[in-house]
Scaffold this motif. Structure first.
Motif, PDB file in Angstrom:
ATOM      1  N   UNK A 176       0.637  -1.138  -0.024  1.00  0.00           N
ATOM      2  CA  UNK A 176       0.054   0.037   0.005  1.00  0.00           C
ATOM      3  C   UNK A 176       1.002   1.104   0.057  1.00  0.00           C
ATOM      4  N   UNK A 177       0.347   2.425  -0.591  1.00  0.00           N
ATOM      5  CA  UNK A 177       1.061   3.534  -0.659  1.00  0.00           C
ATOM      6  C   UNK A 177       0.258   4.700  -0.002  1.00  0.00           C
ATOM      7  N   UNK A 178       0.976   5.750   0.099  1.00  0.00           N
ATOM      8  CA  UNK A 178       0.240   7.079   0.880  1.00  0.00           C
ATOM      9  C   UNK A 178      -1.006   7.354  -0.129  1.00  0.00           C
ATOM     10  N   UNK A 179      -0.820   7.035  -1.501  1.00  0.00           N
ATOM     11  CA  UNK A 179      -1.814   7.546  -2.431  1.00  0.00           C
ATOM     12  C   UNK A 179      -3.062   6.800  -2.430  1.00  0.00           C
ATOM     13  N   UNK A 218      -4.001   5.056   0.594  1.00  0.00           N
ATOM     14  CA  UNK A 218      -4.465   4.566   2.181  1.00  0.00           C
ATOM     15  C   UNK A 218      -5.292   5.678   2.419  1.00  0.00           C
ATOM     16  N   UNK A 219      -6.218   5.173   3.431  1.00  0.00           N
ATOM     17  CA  UNK A 219      -7.114   6.310   4.065  1.00  0.00           C
ATOM     18  C   UNK A 219      -6.465   7.046   4.912  1.00  0.00           C
ATOM     19  N   UNK A 220      -6.928   8.447   4.946  1.00  0.00           N
ATOM     20  CA  UNK A 220      -6.325   9.396   5.803  1.00  0.00           C
ATOM     21  C   UNK A 220      -6.519   9.128   7.201  1.00  0.00           C
ATOM     22  N   UNK A 221      -5.812   9.491   8.069  1.00  0.00           N
ATOM     23  CA  UNK A 221      -5.983   9.214   9.615  1.00  0.00           C
ATOM     24  C   UNK A 221      -7.535   9.642  10.105  1.00  0.00           C
ATOM     25  N   UNK A 222      -7.892   8.727  10.790  1.00  0.00           N
ATOM     26  CA  UNK A 222      -9.250   8.878  11.619  1.00  0.00           C
ATOM     27  C   UNK A 222      -9.112   9.572  13.026  1.00  0.00           C
ATOM     28  N   UNK A 223      -9.703  10.595  12.999  1.00  0.00           N
ATOM     29  CA  UNK A 223      -9.380  11.588  14.165  1.00  0.00           C
ATOM     30  C   UNK A 223     -10.652  11.740  14.792  1.00  0.00           C
ATOM     31  N   UNK A 224     -10.478  11.592  16.424  1.00  0.00           N
ATOM     32  CA  UNK A 224     -11.464  12.164  17.313  1.00  0.00           C
ATOM     33  C   UNK A 224     -11.052  13.360  17.815  1.00  0.00           C
ATOM     34  N   UNK A 240      -0.453  11.134   6.870  1.00  0.00           N
ATOM     35  CA  UNK A 240      -1.073   9.659   6.801  1.00  0.00           C
ATOM     36  C   UNK A 240      -0.040   8.767   7.214  1.00  0.00           C
ATOM     37  N   UNK A 241      -0.517   7.619   7.778  1.00  0.00           N
ATOM     38  CA  UNK A 241       0.547   6.731   8.574  1.00  0.00           C
ATOM     39  C   UNK A 241       1.512   5.932   7.460  1.00  0.00           C
ATOM     40  N   UNK A 242       1.096   6.114   6.246  1.00  0.00           N
ATOM     41  CA  UNK A 242       2.140   5.667   5.113  1.00  0.00           C
ATOM     42  C   UNK A 242       3.243   6.692   4.810  1.00  0.00           C
ATOM     43  N   UNK A 243       3.021   7.816   5.327  1.00  0.00           N
ATOM     44  CA  UNK A 243       4.113   8.805   4.887  1.00  0.00           C
ATOM     45  C   UNK A 243       5.234   8.586   5.352  1.00  0.00           C
ATOM     46  N   UNK A 244       6.413   8.748   4.679  1.00  0.00           N
ATOM     47  CA  UNK A 244       7.850   8.583   5.438  1.00  0.00           C
ATOM     48  C   UNK A 244       8.051   9.660   6.313  1.00  0.00           C
ATOM     49  N   UNK A 252       0.138   4.916  13.465  1.00  0.00           N
ATOM     50  CA  UNK A 252       0.863   5.887  13.834  1.00  0.00           C
ATOM     51  C   UNK A 252       1.219   6.672  12.645  1.00  0.00           C
ATOM     52  N   UNK A 253       0.795   8.059  13.103  1.00  0.00           N
ATOM     53  CA  UNK A 253       0.680   9.298  12.229  1.00  0.00           C
ATOM     54  C   UNK A 253       1.660  10.388  12.683  1.00  0.00           C
TER      55      UNK A 253
END
Length: 130
Positions: free
Chosen positions: A1-4, A6-12, A61-65, A107-108
Motif C-alpha cells: 500500500x502507498x500513501x496515495x 491508503x485512507x487518511x488518519x481517523x481522528x477524534x 497519513x500513516x504511510x508517509x515517510x 502511527x501518524x
C-alpha cells in the motif's frame, strides 16, 4: 500500500485536543479549537488558541515517510531565511516530529506550523501578473 491509496488518519477531535495539550507545552493551558482543512491523504486542522493565535496542525497519513516530512521541514526552514519569501512561507513551530495514534491505532506523524492568513490560491481570481 502507498500513501496515495491508503485512507487518511481517523481522528477524534476531543482526544486530539487532549493529546496536543499533553504533548506541546505552548498549548497545555490554553483554550484551543480545531477546524478541519480539506486534504486528500492527511488530516490538517487550523488550531485556534483563545480565539486569537492560529497555527496549522498537520497529521500525516500513516504511510508517509518520516524522512520525507523531515525534508519538507528543512525546505521550509531554508526558504523562510530568504527575505523575499519570509512572509509567505510558514515557519515550523514543532521542535521534533511527534507520533499520534489515530482511531485505527495507526502511527501518524504530527507537525505544527505558523498560520499565514490569506486567500486560498484556488479561490483567487487568476490573471497574467499572478
Amino acid at each position: 500500500m502507498s500513501v496515495f491509496n491508503s485512507l487518511p488518519p481517523k481522528i477524534n477531535q476531543i482526544h486530539l485536543i487532549a493529546w496536543l495539550k499533553e504533548n506541546y507545552l505552548f498549548l497545555s493551558k490554553k483554550s484551543i479549537s480545531l477546524k478541519p482543512f480539506n486534504s486528500e491523504r492527511d488530516k490538517n486542522f487550523l488550531i485556534n488558541i483563545n480565539l486569537k493565535k492560529k497555527y496549522v496542525l498537520k497529521i500525516s497519513n500513516f504511510e508517509e515517510s518520516k524522512e520525507l516530512l523531515k525534508l519538507q521541514d528543512y525546505v521550509l526552514s531554508e526558504l523562510s531565511k530568504r527575505s523575499s519569501l519570509n512572509k509567505c512561507i510558514p515557519k515550523k513551530v514543532h521542535s521534533s516530529i511527534k507520533t499520534y495514534s489515530d482511531l485505527n491505532n495507526r502511527k501518524c506523524c504530527v507537525r505544527i506550523l505558523t498560520f499565514i492568513d490569506g486567500k486560498m490560491y484556488a479561490l483567487v481570481k487568476h490573471n497574467a501578473s499572478l
